[in-house]
Design a protein around this motif. Structure first.
Motif, PDB file in Angstrom:
ATOM      1  N   VAL A 193      42.643  41.549  42.115  1.00  0.00           N
ATOM      2  CA  VAL A 193      43.697  41.053  41.672  1.00  0.00           C
ATOM      3  C   VAL A 193      43.603  39.470  41.295  1.00  0.00           C
ATOM      4  N   ASP A 194      44.034  39.080  40.017  1.00  0.00           N
ATOM      5  CA  ASP A 194      43.770  37.821  39.921  1.00  0.00           C
ATOM      6  C   ASP A 194      44.978  37.445  38.821  1.00  0.00           C
ATOM      7  N   ALA A 195      45.614  36.259  38.692  1.00  0.00           N
ATOM      8  CA  ALA A 195      46.563  35.952  37.640  1.00  0.00           C
ATOM      9  C   ALA A 195      46.118  35.391  36.391  1.00  0.00           C
ATOM     10  N   GLY A 248      35.294  38.425  40.261  1.00  0.00           N
ATOM     11  CA  GLY A 248      35.172  39.781  40.652  1.00  0.00           C
ATOM     12  C   GLY A 248      33.897  40.012  41.532  1.00  0.00           C
ATOM     13  N   TRP A 249      33.342  38.904  42.040  1.00  0.00           N
ATOM     14  CA  TRP A 249      31.939  39.084  42.798  1.00  0.00           C
ATOM     15  C   TRP A 249      32.266  39.821  43.896  1.00  0.00           C
ATOM     16  N   ILE A 267      39.911  38.035  34.777  1.00  0.00           N
ATOM     17  CA  ILE A 267      39.949  39.729  35.074  1.00  0.00           C
ATOM     18  C   ILE A 267      39.088  40.210  34.114  1.00  0.00           C
ATOM     19  N   GLU A 268      39.167  39.717  32.699  1.00  0.00           N
ATOM     20  CA  GLU A 268      38.207  40.409  31.424  1.00  0.00           C
ATOM     21  C   GLU A 268      36.819  40.293  32.134  1.00  0.00           C
ATOM     22  N   HIS A 269      36.498  39.058  32.632  1.00  0.00           N
ATOM     23  CA  HIS A 269      35.019  38.874  32.961  1.00  0.00           C
ATOM     24  C   HIS A 269      34.606  40.051  34.273  1.00  0.00           C
ATOM     25  N   ALA A 270      35.581  40.032  35.042  1.00  0.00           N
ATOM     26  CA  ALA A 270      35.480  40.905  36.254  1.00  0.00           C
ATOM     27  C   ALA A 270      35.219  42.545  35.821  1.00  0.00           C
ATOM     28  N   ARG A 271      35.951  43.074  34.602  1.00  0.00           N
ATOM     29  CA  ARG A 271      35.901  44.232  34.209  1.00  0.00           C
ATOM     30  C   ARG A 271      34.722  44.437  33.547  1.00  0.00           C
ATOM     31  N   THR A 290      33.248  31.215  36.207  1.00  0.00           N
ATOM     32  CA  THR A 290      32.531  32.440  36.092  1.00  0.00           C
ATOM     33  C   THR A 290      31.116  32.051  35.858  1.00  0.00           C
ATOM     34  N   ASN A 291      30.701  31.377  35.095  1.00  0.00           N
ATOM     35  CA  ASN A 291      29.269  31.030  35.214  1.00  0.00           C
ATOM     36  C   ASN A 291      28.777  30.203  36.372  1.00  0.00           C
TER      37      ASN A 291
END
Length: 227
Positions: free
Chosen positions: A81-83, A65-66, A88-92, A26-27
């Motif tokens: 969608v990701d496993a 999620g970029w 997914i938390e970072h994306a949300r 993510t970073n």
């Protein structure tokens, strides 16, 4: 050298590695640390999607999620969608609609979403799991829809190793010390990619090879297919 073919342990280790590296990834993405993405491949996948004038997009293996956010900025309705729950938390937190689901969940029909464009952006990392996924994707696709896949270019990603299908290991060199777990991934030759699409019922309509502006060599390869 590539490790042996058909090793089921690698399929499991792919997910385990991404779970351990979720924060580092993510970073890396949000700080623009990956030159090829910053200069070429991010825009290339966005352009490939919007060229099809879609009404809805489903990003499979969306990571943090970029791409969903980039497509939303283009006025498109996109869902990720990701496993990996942490990704997914970072994306949300950054905004958008995201769901946790593995490729096995998708193959088993447990994802009740549909779109006219499916995207896999550097997300087809396994061997048998990828073939199973591509066979099952039509139930997520609206009639006449497209599948857009961006992956490493086989001729460039091969490096000094033999140009042959097989499991390889991403050591994250150049990505920073925060990556704590090597990640297995399955290398396919160009011929194997073409066979994969054909054998799972997809008809390739276009192949793109985005070029790195500094090296003049392909930074990736993009496949655009329909049923």
């Amino acid at each position: 050298m590539p490790t042996p073919l058909h090793d089921p342990a690698h399929e499991t280790n792919v997910l385990h590695s991404w779970q351990r590296n979720a924060q580092a990834w993510t970073n890396s993405v949000r700080d623009g640390q990956i030159e090829s993405r910053r200069l070429v491949t991010d825009r290339a996948i966005v352009q490939a999607v919007i060229d099809g004038q879609p009404h809805s997009v489903l990003d499979l293996g969306c990571g943090e999620g970029w791409l969903v956010r980039a497509l939303a900025a283009e006025g498109l309705h996109a869902i990720g969608v990701d496993a990996v729950p942490e990704l997914i938390e970072h994306a949300r937190r950054a905004g958008g609609e995201f769901h946790v689901a593995s490729y096995e969940d998708i193959s088993a029909g447990r994802l009740s979403l549909r779109a006219d464009t499916l995207v896999c952006n550097f997300a087809l990392l396994g061997e048998a799991s990828v073939a199973q996924l591509m066979t099952s994707l039509p139930h997520l696709l609206e009639p006449g829809g497209r599948l857009v896949v961006q992956t490493v270019h086989p001729l460039i990603a091969c490096g000094e190793q033999a140009y042959a299908d097989g499991w390889r290991q991403e050591e994250w060199s150049g990505f920073g010390a925060a990556f704590v777990a090597p990640a297995p991934w399955y290398f396919r030759t160009l011929a194997s990619w073409l066979s994969l699409f054909a054998n799972t019922g997809w008809k390739l309509g276009e192949v793109r090879e985005p070029l790195h502006p500094l090296t003049g060599k392909p930074a990736s390869i993009i496949f655009i297919a329909q049923r």
